[in-house]
Design a protein around this motif. Structure first.
Motif, mmCIF file in Angstrom:
data_model
loop_
_atom_site.group_PDB
_atom_site.id
_atom_site.type_symbol
_atom_site.label_atom_id
_atom_site.label_comp_id
_atom_site.label_asym_id
_atom_site.label_seq_id
_atom_site.Cartn_x
_atom_site.Cartn_y
_atom_site.Cartn_z
ATOM 1 N N LYS A 48 27.794 -66.468 5.989
ATOM 2 C CA LYS A 48 28.577 -66.424 7.233
ATOM 3 C C LYS A 48 29.831 -65.587 7.049
ATOM 4 O O LYS A 48 30.480 -65.644 6.017
ATOM 5 C CB LYS A 48 28.993 -67.840 7.666
ATOM 6 N N ILE A 49 30.168 -64.842 8.108
ATOM 7 C CA ILE A 49 31.430 -64.098 8.106
ATOM 8 C C ILE A 49 32.581 -65.065 8.388
ATOM 9 O O ILE A 49 33.649 -64.965 7.805
ATOM 10 C CB ILE A 49 31.371 -62.934 9.116
ATOM 11 N N ASP A 50 32.341 -66.024 9.312
ATOM 12 C CA ASP A 50 33.289 -67.098 9.595
ATOM 13 C C ASP A 50 32.523 -68.226 10.278
ATOM 14 O O ASP A 50 31.300 -68.169 10.385
ATOM 15 C CB ASP A 50 34.483 -66.608 10.427
ATOM 16 N N ASP A 51 33.223 -69.267 10.722
ATOM 17 C CA ASP A 51 32.559 -70.421 11.329
ATOM 18 C C ASP A 51 32.516 -70.360 12.856
ATOM 19 O O ASP A 51 32.167 -71.355 13.499
ATOM 20 C CB ASP A 51 33.234 -71.727 10.889
ATOM 21 N N SER A 52 32.862 -69.225 13.446
ATOM 22 C CA SER A 52 32.738 -69.092 14.900
ATOM 23 C C SER A 52 31.268 -69.207 15.281
ATOM 24 O O SER A 52 30.399 -68.665 14.592
ATOM 25 C CB SER A 52 33.276 -67.739 15.377
ATOM 26 N N ILE A 53 30.993 -69.924 16.369
ATOM 27 C CA ILE A 53 29.624 -70.084 16.843
ATOM 28 C C ILE A 53 29.401 -69.119 17.995
ATOM 29 O O ILE A 53 30.200 -69.058 18.934
ATOM 30 C CB ILE A 53 29.360 -71.537 17.291
ATOM 31 N N TYR A 54 28.315 -68.380 17.906
ATOM 32 C CA TYR A 54 27.936 -67.420 18.939
ATOM 33 C C TYR A 54 26.797 -68.003 19.766
ATOM 34 O O TYR A 54 25.805 -68.462 19.214
ATOM 35 C CB TYR A 54 27.488 -66.095 18.312
ATOM 36 N N SER A 55 26.969 -67.979 21.065
ATOM 37 C CA SER A 55 25.919 -68.360 21.996
ATOM 38 C C SER A 55 25.494 -67.072 22.688
ATOM 39 O O SER A 55 26.239 -66.521 23.503
ATOM 40 C CB SER A 55 26.456 -69.383 23.003
ATOM 41 N N ILE A 56 24.296 -66.591 22.322
ATOM 42 C CA ILE A 56 23.857 -65.260 22.735
ATOM 43 C C ILE A 56 22.670 -65.351 23.682
ATOM 44 O O ILE A 56 21.781 -66.184 23.497
ATOM 45 C CB ILE A 56 23.483 -64.418 21.504
ATOM 46 N N TYR A 57 22.668 -64.475 24.663
ATOM 47 C CA TYR A 57 21.572 -64.375 25.624
ATOM 48 C C TYR A 57 20.992 -62.975 25.473
ATOM 49 O O TYR A 57 21.706 -61.987 25.651
ATOM 50 C CB TYR A 57 22.086 -64.630 27.044
ATOM 51 N N THR A 58 19.704 -62.902 25.137
ATOM 52 C CA THR A 58 19.095 -61.611 24.815
ATOM 53 C C THR A 58 17.608 -61.632 25.164
ATOM 54 O O THR A 58 17.100 -62.641 25.647
ATOM 55 C CB THR A 58 19.321 -61.271 23.314
ATOM 56 N N GLU A 59 16.937 -60.532 24.910
ATOM 57 C CA GLU A 59 15.512 -60.391 25.215
ATOM 58 C C GLU A 59 15.217 -60.751 26.674
ATOM 59 O O GLU A 59 14.256 -61.444 26.983
ATOM 60 C CB GLU A 59 14.649 -61.243 24.265
ATOM 61 N N TYR A 60 16.068 -60.235 27.566
ATOM 62 C CA TYR A 60 15.891 -60.456 29.005
ATOM 63 C C TYR A 60 14.601 -59.784 29.476
ATOM 64 O O TYR A 60 14.345 -58.639 29.120
ATOM 65 C CB TYR A 60 17.049 -59.826 29.787
ATOM 66 N N GLU A 61 13.813 -60.474 30.282
ATOM 67 C CA GLU A 61 12.632 -59.846 30.890
ATOM 68 C C GLU A 61 13.044 -58.864 31.979
ATOM 69 O O GLU A 61 12.345 -57.901 32.230
ATOM 70 C CB GLU A 61 11.697 -60.912 31.481
ATOM 71 N N SER A 62 14.172 -59.125 32.615
ATOM 72 C CA SER A 62 14.645 -58.249 33.680
ATOM 73 C C SER A 62 16.157 -58.386 33.784
ATOM 74 O O SER A 62 16.895 -57.675 33.135
ATOM 75 C CB SER A 62 13.954 -58.625 35.000
ATOM 76 N N ASP A 63 16.600 -59.343 34.590
ATOM 77 C CA ASP A 63 18.024 -59.620 34.716
ATOM 78 C C ASP A 63 18.224 -61.125 34.506
ATOM 79 O O ASP A 63 17.332 -61.807 34.008
ATOM 80 C CB ASP A 63 18.559 -59.133 36.064
ATOM 81 N N PHE A 64 19.383 -61.654 34.906
ATOM 82 C CA PHE A 64 19.689 -63.054 34.629
ATOM 83 C C PHE A 64 18.815 -64.034 35.416
ATOM 84 O O PHE A 64 18.831 -65.232 35.143
ATOM 85 C CB PHE A 64 21.175 -63.350 34.867
ATOM 86 N N THR A 65 18.031 -63.541 36.362
ATOM 87 C CA THR A 65 17.168 -64.426 37.150
ATOM 88 C C THR A 65 15.802 -64.629 36.495
ATOM 89 O O THR A 65 15.021 -65.457 36.954
ATOM 90 C CB THR A 65 16.960 -63.875 38.577
ATOM 91 N N LYS A 66 15.505 -63.889 35.452
ATOM 92 C CA LYS A 66 14.204 -63.952 34.775
ATOM 93 C C LYS A 66 14.374 -64.521 33.357
ATOM 94 O O LYS A 66 15.482 -64.618 32.857
ATOM 95 C CB LYS A 66 13.570 -62.558 34.710
ATOM 96 N N PRO A 67 13.269 -64.872 32.676
ATOM 97 C CA PRO A 67 13.369 -65.463 31.337
ATOM 98 C C PRO A 67 14.126 -64.595 30.331
ATOM 99 O O PRO A 67 14.112 -63.368 30.407
ATOM 100 C CB PRO A 67 11.899 -65.638 30.933
ATOM 101 N N TYR A 68 14.756 -65.290 29.382
ATOM 102 C CA TYR A 68 15.520 -64.662 28.306
ATOM 103 C C TYR A 68 15.555 -65.620 27.118
ATOM 104 O O TYR A 68 15.152 -66.780 27.236
ATOM 105 C CB TYR A 68 16.949 -64.311 28.770
ATOM 106 N N THR A 69 16.036 -65.130 25.993
ATOM 107 C CA THR A 69 16.189 -65.959 24.790
ATOM 108 C C THR A 69 17.654 -66.349 24.651
ATOM 109 O O THR A 69 18.534 -65.496 24.745
ATOM 110 C CB THR A 69 15.724 -65.183 23.538
ATOM 111 N N ALA A 70 17.894 -67.642 24.427
ATOM 112 C CA ALA A 70 19.233 -68.148 24.120
ATOM 113 C C ALA A 70 19.261 -68.454 22.627
ATOM 114 O O ALA A 70 18.330 -69.066 22.090
ATOM 115 C CB ALA A 70 19.529 -69.397 24.941
ATOM 116 N N LEU A 71 20.311 -68.017 21.967
ATOM 117 C CA LEU A 71 20.440 -68.140 20.519
ATOM 118 C C LEU A 71 21.802 -68.738 20.188
ATOM 119 O O LEU A 71 22.814 -68.292 20.736
ATOM 120 C CB LEU A 71 20.302 -66.741 19.907
ATOM 121 N N LEU A 72 21.828 -69.731 19.315
ATOM 122 C CA LEU A 72 23.079 -70.287 18.797
ATOM 123 C C LEU A 72 23.125 -70.016 17.312
ATOM 124 O O LEU A 72 22.168 -70.327 16.591
ATOM 125 C CB LEU A 72 23.148 -71.798 19.009
#
Length: 152
Positions: A48-72
């Protein structure tokens, strides 16, 4: 709101495929946080670079109305050592819009900020948007969380 140029970075953590349709993300993302805390994922992430937690939204099928991957997860020096049960993602840097949500995390602070973002006229890239829960987010009733939106 300010513009930011971000460098590439790597994350190790846990993820779920979800969607904002029918409130599904409102169930999946809190469950992901619950798993992150109960399984002490933070302690399992190597390099780890530090202990900050990242909540990431990626691999969008289109825009925020369609499926995506959430990563912590956390930023790491490399993806060479990904423990079993965890996932690694590499993100390109680029142009981002940075916003800060301030207030009570237990009263929908992040969701309310995203509702505001969804209504903005931003030229979003839909590559990787994320929140950073650092030192200023440790008091849940008086938190500051930076949110980064990828721009095209």
């Amino acid at each position: 709101m300010e513009n930011a140029q971000l460098e590439a970075f790597n994350i190790i953590g846990i993820s779920v495929r979800t969607t904002n349709e029918n409130g599904q993300a409102g169930q999946d993302i809190p469950a992901l946080w619950g798993r992150f805390m109960s399984e002490e994922i933070l302690a399992k992430i190597p390099n780890k670079i530090d202990d900050s937690i990242y909540s990431i939204y990626t691999e969008y099928e289109s825009d925020f109305t369609k499926p995506y991957t959430a990563l912590l997860g956390c930023r790491v020096e490399s993806l060479q050592d990904i423990p079993e049960g965890l996932v690694g993602f590499s993100f390109e840097g680029g142009d981002y819009c940075k916003m800060t949500a301030k207030g009570d995390l237990t009263k929908g602070l992040i969701y309310n900020k995203w509702t505001e973002i969804w209504g903005m006229d931003l030229k979003r890239a839909y590559t990787a948007d994320f929140e950073v829960f650092g030192k200023k987010a440790q008091n849940p009733t008086n938190a500051e969380v930076d949110i980064f939106i990828a721009l095209s």
